[in-house]
Design a protein around this motif. Structure first.
Motif, PDB file in Angstrom:
ATOM      1  N   LEU A 191       0.831  -1.202   0.000  1.00 16.67           N
ATOM      2  CA  LEU A 191       0.000   0.000   0.000  1.00 16.67           C
ATOM      3  C   LEU A 191       0.869   1.257   0.000  1.00 16.67           C
ATOM      4  O   LEU A 191       0.563   2.227  -0.703  1.00 16.67           O
ATOM      5  CB  LEU A 191      -0.930  -0.007   1.211  1.00 16.67           C
ATOM      6  N   SER A 192       1.952   1.244   0.760  1.00 14.46           N
ATOM      7  CA  SER A 192       2.857   2.398   0.773  1.00 14.46           C
ATOM      8  C   SER A 192       3.459   2.624  -0.605  1.00 14.46           C
ATOM      9  O   SER A 192       3.565   3.764  -1.075  1.00 14.46           O
ATOM     10  CB  SER A 192       3.961   2.182   1.812  1.00 14.46           C
ATOM     11  N   ASP A 193       3.856   1.527  -1.278  1.00 10.01           N
ATOM     12  CA  ASP A 193       4.361   1.650  -2.642  1.00 10.01           C
ATOM     13  C   ASP A 193       3.291   2.228  -3.568  1.00 10.01           C
ATOM     14  O   ASP A 193       3.573   3.078  -4.423  1.00 10.01           O
ATOM     15  CB  ASP A 193       4.792   0.277  -3.168  1.00 10.01           C
ATOM     16  N   MET A 194       2.067   1.754  -3.412  1.00 13.16           N
ATOM     17  CA  MET A 194       0.974   2.212  -4.271  1.00 13.16           C
ATOM     18  C   MET A 194       0.692   3.691  -4.074  1.00 13.16           C
ATOM     19  O   MET A 194       0.328   4.398  -5.021  1.00 13.16           O
ATOM     20  CB  MET A 194      -0.278   1.378  -3.987  1.00 13.16           C
ATOM     21  N   ARG A 195       0.859   4.185  -2.872  1.00 12.75           N
ATOM     22  CA  ARG A 195       0.624   5.613  -2.617  1.00 12.75           C
ATOM     23  C   ARG A 195       1.670   6.465  -3.345  1.00 12.75           C
ATOM     24  O   ARG A 195       1.355   7.555  -3.854  1.00 12.75           O
ATOM     25  CB  ARG A 195       0.644   5.890  -1.114  1.00 12.75           C
ATOM     26  N   VAL A 196       2.911   5.993  -3.402  1.00 14.16           N
ATOM     27  CA  VAL A 196       3.943   6.715  -4.152  1.00 14.16           C
ATOM     28  C   VAL A 196       3.609   6.680  -5.645  1.00 14.16           C
ATOM     29  O   VAL A 196       3.738   7.687  -6.351  1.00 14.16           O
ATOM     30  CB  VAL A 196       5.333   6.118  -3.878  1.00 14.16           C
TER      31      VAL A 196
END
Length: 318
Positions: free
Chosen positions: A146-151
């Protein structure tokens, strides 16, 4: 060993041979996979470009700072998003891949961007899936994703898929002033087409996702039998250092472990199919002890499910 020759929140640089740098991703930052920088002597080659332009911009800065020249060669080992969405940052470089990888990227990259733009709620939906996950290891993996997706989402307004511009079929050799490097594909396995970069003098291979170290791998867009055969061929090469697509820098022993991992999955799926276990039941079976501590544990069940589903489909067609 990691070094401080270039500091980035997205990756840690590790000089694995003189003038060869592995960029080992930091979880949840938008890198999402490993990459590498290779000094050919007169040219700079970058191997894979991460999941987001933000991470790729740091990779480009690192290469230019270390080698004092623009990046002129960029390799896409395969077509998965986490290895190619940084392509747009390398405006001075020829992007190199196989014909099949380019076709794979052309279809999937545009489709993902269109989906994300048309479904702005996709991040919230995935966050809700995390709330429902009860397994701690899977939950941690999903939080990183999810953190990767936010970037990725932050880059979406200016994200432009840049497709390979130079295509090869089997091998492509770069003769530089400092070293020779050969880009090789034996076909697919992880995806329809997977390539690795081999440095014979250093006995070093940049493996892409043909190798993951201490990390579960998958063949969702490839073929597990082809994967095993390709790894067997790679084992015939003199390799001391193997930079994986995910996980820490490894060796030939890790390549053998990867092959055994898939061979054992095939054997396990044969046993389960003979016992009448369904794909859904197989997906929930425990991970063998020797792989239980590996990263991305959810892929083990995904792999078993896919193999059992393939066997069920084949049985229905016979």
């Amino acid at each position: 060993m990691s070094t401080t020759i270039f500091s980035s929140p997205y990756f840690q640089l590790q000089e694995v041979a003189h003038g060869v740098y592995a960029a080992i991703m930091v979880r949840g930052t938008g890198a999402s996979s490993n990459a590498a920088i290779v000094d050919l002597g007169d040219r700079t080659l970058v191997f894979d470009t991460f999941y987001t332009p933000q991470a790729a911009a740091d990779l480009r800065r690192a290469a230019e700072q270390l080698l004092q020249r623009p990046v002129s060669l960029v390799v896409n080992s395969h077509g998965h998003f986490d290895h190619v969405f940084g392509n747009q940052v390398f405006t001075d470089g020829e992007i190199i891949a196989t014909v099949d990888t380019r076709e794979f990227m052309a279809v999937r990259s545009a489709a993902l961007i269109e989906y994300a733009k048309s479904n702005p709620e996709y991040l919230d939906q995935f966050a809700q899936e995390i709330e429902q996950e009860t397994d701690p290891a899977n939950r941690a993996q999903m939080q990183d994703r999810l953190s990767d997706m936010r970037v990725f989402d932050a880059a979406l307004p200016t994200l432009e898929p840049r497709l390979p511009t130079l295509l090869f079929e089997h091998e492509l050799t770069f003769h530089g002033k400092n070293r020779t490097a050969t880009l090789i594909t034996y076909g697919g396995g992880h995806t329809p087409s997977d390539a690795f970069l081999y440095l014979p003098d250093e006995k070093l291979a940049l493996m892409g996702d043909l190798l993951t170290v201490q990390t579960h791998n998958q063949f969702m867009h490839g073929d597990v039998h082809e994967f095993v055969q390709n790894l067997k061929r790679i084992e015939e090469l003199p390799i001391d250092i193997a930079v994986p697509g995910h996980g820490p820098v490894g060796s030939m022993e890790d390549i053998r472990t990867m092959r055994l991992y898939f061979e054992e999955l095939l054997q396990r799926s044969d046993e389960l199919h003979a016992q009448g276990v369904s794909p859904e039941e197989a997906a929930d079976l425990p991970i063998p002890d020797k792989y239980v501590a590996w990263d991305v544990p959810s892929l083990y069940g995904v792999n078993l499910h896919q193999l059992l589903q393939q066997k069920a489909t084949a049985a229905g067609q016979s």
